[in-house]
Design an enzyme around this catalytic site. Structure first.
Site, mmCIF file in Angstrom:
data_model
loop_
_atom_site.group_PDB
_atom_site.id
_atom_site.type_symbol
_atom_site.label_atom_id
_atom_site.label_comp_id
_atom_site.label_asym_id
_atom_site.label_seq_id
_atom_site.Cartn_x
_atom_site.Cartn_y
_atom_site.Cartn_z
ATOM 1 N N LYS A 208 0.350 -1.569 0.126
ATOM 2 C CA LYS A 208 -0.338 -0.089 -0.416
ATOM 3 C C LYS A 208 0.558 1.236 0.175
ATOM 4 O O LYS A 208 0.814 1.891 -0.839
ATOM 5 C CB LYS A 208 -0.518 0.392 1.092
ATOM 6 C CG LYS A 208 -1.881 1.220 1.102
ATOM 7 C CD LYS A 208 -2.867 0.741 2.719
ATOM 8 C CE LYS A 208 -3.292 2.357 2.863
ATOM 9 N NZ LYS A 208 -4.671 2.118 3.991
ATOM 10 N N GLU A 214 10.604 -4.656 4.325
ATOM 11 C CA GLU A 214 10.776 -5.489 3.839
ATOM 12 C C GLU A 214 9.920 -6.407 2.770
ATOM 13 O O GLU A 214 10.833 -6.934 1.856
ATOM 14 C CB GLU A 214 9.077 -7.158 4.958
ATOM 15 C CG GLU A 214 9.622 -6.941 6.341
ATOM 16 C CD GLU A 214 9.121 -5.809 7.234
ATOM 17 O OE1 GLU A 214 9.288 -4.697 6.653
ATOM 18 O OE2 GLU A 214 8.901 -5.994 8.028
ATOM 19 N N GLY A 280 -4.893 -1.822 4.963
ATOM 20 C CA GLY A 280 -4.211 -2.983 4.640
ATOM 21 C C GLY A 280 -4.870 -3.989 4.665
ATOM 22 O O GLY A 280 -4.992 -5.541 4.001
ATOM 23 N N GLU A 366 -4.638 -6.305 14.853
ATOM 24 C CA GLU A 366 -4.421 -5.232 14.365
ATOM 25 C C GLU A 366 -5.513 -3.874 14.459
ATOM 26 O O GLU A 366 -5.284 -2.924 14.233
ATOM 27 C CB GLU A 366 -3.435 -5.609 12.796
ATOM 28 C CG GLU A 366 -2.707 -3.716 12.817
ATOM 29 C CD GLU A 366 -2.242 -4.218 11.605
ATOM 30 O OE1 GLU A 366 -2.080 -4.005 10.415
ATOM 31 O OE2 GLU A 366 -0.850 -4.646 11.559
ATOM 32 N N HIS A 397 -6.554 -33.010 18.159
ATOM 33 C CA HIS A 397 -5.248 -34.285 18.251
ATOM 34 C C HIS A 397 -4.277 -33.314 19.337
ATOM 35 O O HIS A 397 -2.732 -33.442 18.950
ATOM 36 C CB HIS A 397 -4.854 -34.636 17.017
ATOM 37 C CG HIS A 397 -6.207 -35.850 16.917
ATOM 38 N ND1 HIS A 397 -6.153 -37.205 17.518
ATOM 39 C CD2 HIS A 397 -6.599 -35.537 15.879
ATOM 40 C CE1 HIS A 397 -6.830 -36.992 16.778
ATOM 41 N NE2 HIS A 397 -7.153 -36.731 16.002
ATOM 42 N N LYS A 521 9.504 -0.887 14.260
ATOM 43 C CA LYS A 521 9.723 -0.589 12.847
ATOM 44 C C LYS A 521 11.373 0.734 12.922
ATOM 45 O O LYS A 521 11.955 0.113 12.519
ATOM 46 C CB LYS A 521 8.846 0.020 11.653
ATOM 47 C CG LYS A 521 7.693 -1.046 10.892
ATOM 48 C CD LYS A 521 7.187 -0.421 10.645
ATOM 49 C CE LYS A 521 5.577 -1.233 10.222
ATOM 50 N NZ LYS A 521 4.736 -0.192 9.476
HETATM 51 O O1 F6P Z 1 3.272 -3.019 9.533
HETATM 52 C C1 F6P Z 1 1.795 -3.037 9.529
HETATM 53 C C2 F6P Z 1 1.350 -2.699 8.137
HETATM 54 O O2 F6P Z 1 1.071 -1.170 8.124
HETATM 55 C C3 F6P Z 1 -0.287 -3.435 7.816
HETATM 56 O O3 F6P Z 1 -1.164 -2.428 8.716
HETATM 57 C C4 F6P Z 1 0.177 -4.131 6.221
HETATM 58 O O4 F6P Z 1 -1.366 -4.312 6.317
HETATM 59 C C5 F6P Z 1 1.320 -3.667 6.702
HETATM 60 O O5 F6P Z 1 1.792 -3.335 7.840
HETATM 61 C C6 F6P Z 1 1.931 -4.083 5.107
HETATM 62 O O6 F6P Z 1 2.022 -2.567 4.591
HETATM 63 P P1 F6P Z 1 2.116 -2.328 3.178
HETATM 64 O O7 F6P Z 1 0.696 -2.861 1.797
HETATM 65 O O8 F6P Z 1 2.032 -0.829 3.351
HETATM 66 O O9 F6P Z 1 3.716 -2.589 2.599
#
Ligand code: F6P
Length: 557
Positions: A208, A214, A280, A366, A397, A521
């Protein structure tokens, strides 16, 4: 934005508290005394059949919970959400995932703009792209069709697509496989691309914000992997034009930040947009679902969206007393705030839903893991419970022991479909029936238990009777559908979105921000140089962090 109504100051809350004081649930007696209980408490929401009868509620309690919803103005806030009011107060945004699934031709004016125009423009672009990939018209640099789509994203940009892809596997194009990379642990990208042919692989970078560490790191790793492998194979040259061409043919993006997409080197023509009013964790039905759309095709994706819309309409228009997401959310409030439940299990009896609990963890936790209300004041009561789960019968189980006989109250949702994707037989035995018998048996055992006399009547040695007693009165909701179709999945997801919303409104919290993930973060950025050997950065850390980094540095080869 008006201040939240403090639920604990309402008459309904007081009535619930009084009821909770000497609450002695007795599902056996309630079922015996009220022959109509199951009928009254079994409701339809779209194609979902939802049986609330094994919950620890009676008619009076349900009526009081509905009064609570009225007194905190649930319907007013729901209507404000659907209308595009900025109910995400801390980010001053509208909350309009419901606009993503409105049928073409409907309009929604928000802040002076018909948002449906943009929604359907992007959907058409996405559908055209999906058709090109599925038909083989979209080719990689060597002219070969795409056989593997790798979605790179995390959180809502991963959990929804991967969960829905797994859930809808029977609908996936036979010549296209989707894989998903989310974790910044390099193992994830290394393992996911291992064995892939770069010439037939397409990456979708889904973010988004297009600023998530990451995702951007993984996207760069995959770009390097792609270009190196294509060069080694002699498929492309070393020059910039060849690089740009390869990236254009093997990378597309989904984001609200299209200028950042261009900076990454992805042609904006190959980017699918969405809007800041889609959270998100509410975005699998936006362009974030592009990998899913390629996999199952536009027609099925449209059915998926219709499923969401069906539940939206149910939530928007059904009186609270029959409104399934509202009732499920209110019953959860009863368990959390009055009966002390701290967790909630979600137990799909459908192997294809194996990622559904993980998906729900982001959606629910969240959204509702908050300690302040939407006006910044402290919450007045406990908020979001821990959601967790695994598919049945595996969980039986493993952890069901605790649900059946432990000391904690663990409300559980059981989810099943009547028609299996793989109708296999073991000799004469229909294995799906064996499977569903477990679903029915578990909810029955949890509700009605087994008394000491019943245990004794089986000839059990007196000393072991206590260990073999099941108290019962362990609440469950059973959710069934005819089959796990795209529409049913859309309905199921929207059901939980609106349950989450309902609980958030009662607690007065903004279920659409997520500030709680920011501190970690930021600190990771500060810690990174210390991990890499920067002594000044190391000295700035607390002693425990210094010691842990010290261990890492001493042991890293
Ligand atoms: O760190 C949480 C978050 O902002 C979530 O709410 C979101 O779904 C995810 O990171 C990924 O964010 P993006 O789509 O901006 O990479």
């Amino acid at each position: 934005m008006s201040a939240p109504i403090d639920a604990t100051s309402t008459e309904a809350w007081t009535a619930l508290a009084v009821r909770a004081e000497d609450f002695q649930p007795d599902l056996r007696a309630w079922f015996d005394l009220d022959r109509d209980r199951v009928n009254k408490m079994s409701l339809a929401a779209g194609d979902l059949h939802v049986d609330l009868s094994k919950n620890l509620v009676d008619d009076d309690l349900l009526a009081t919970l509905v009064s609570l919803a009225e007194q905190v103005q649930l319907t007013e806030r729901r209507d404000a959400m659907f209308a595009g009011a900025h109910i995400n107060a801390t980010e001053d945004r509208a909350v309009l995932h419901t606009a993503l699934r409105k049928p073409q031709g409907e309009h929604l004016d928000v802040d002076g703009e018909d948002v449906e125009v943009g929604v359907h423009e992007v959907l058409h672009k996405m559908y055209a792209f999906a058709d090109q990939v599925r038909s083989g018209e979209w080719t990689g640099v060597t002219g070969q069709r795409i056989r593997t789509v790798v979605n790179i994203g995390i959180g809502g940009s991963d959990l929804g697509p991967v969960m829905a892809y797994e859930a809808l596997k029977p609908y996936v194009h036979p010549e296209i496989e989707c894989r998903f990379i989310s974790n910044i642990d390099p193992t994830d990208s290394a393992q996911t691309v291992a064995g892939l042919d770069p010439a037939t692989t397409l990456f979708i970078v889904a973010s988004k914000t297009f600023g998530t560490l990451e995702t951007l790191t993984n996207a760069r790793l995959c770009r390097t992997w792609l270009l190196d492998a294509l060069r080694r194979a002699g498929a492309i040259g070393d020059d910039d034009a060849a690089t740009a061409d390869a990236v254009a043919k093997h990378f597309v993006a989904v984001s609200t930040a299209l200028e950042k997409v261009a900076d990454f080197g992805i042609d904006p023509e190959n980017a699918f947009g969405f809007w800041d009013w889609v959270g998100g964790r509410y975005s699998v039905d936006s362009a974030i679902g592009t990998s899913l759309c390629v996999a199952i095709g536009p027609e099925r994706f449209a059915e998926f969206l219709d499923g969401f819309h069906t539940l939206d309409e149910h939530f928007r228009t059904t009186p609270l007393a029959q409104n399934v997401p509202a009732l499920m959310g209110l019953i959860n409030v009863w368990y959390v705030n009055f009966l002390g439940a701290e967790t909630h299990a979600v137990l799909p009896y459908a192997q294809y839903l194996h990622r559904f609990p993980a998906y729900l963890q982001q959606l629910t936790m969240e959204s509702n893991g908050k300690g302040v209300r939407w006006d910044g004041s402290e919450v007045t009561t406990d908020t979001g419970e821990v959601f967790w789960g695994e598919p049945g019968t595996n969980g039986q189980h493993a952890f069901y022991q605790l649900i059946h006989q432990g000391t904690r109250l663990i409300p559980a949702d059981f989810i099943a479909v009547a028609n299996p994707a793989h109708p296999l037989k073991d000799g004469e035995i229909d294995v799906h029936e064996l499977f569903l018998a477990n679903f029915f048996a578990q909810t029955k055992a949890l509700a009605f238990g087994k008394t000491a006399d019943e245990v004794r009547a089986e000839g059990t040695d007196e000393a072991t009777v206590p260990a073999r007693v099941f108290t019962g009165n362990r609440p469950t909701t059973s959710i069934m559908a005819a089959e796990l179709s795209p529409a049913a999945l859309g309905q199921l997801i929207a059901l939980y979105e609106h349950i989450t919303f309902t609980q958030g409104v009662v607690w007065g919290i903004d279920s659409f921000d997520q500030w709680g993930v920011e501190l970690g973060k930021k600190l990771a950025q500060e810690v990174t140089p210390a991990v890499g050997g920067d002594e000044a950065a190391l000295a700035a850390q607390d002693r425990s962090t210094q010691s842990l980094i010290g261990f890492y540095r001493a042991n890293r080869r």
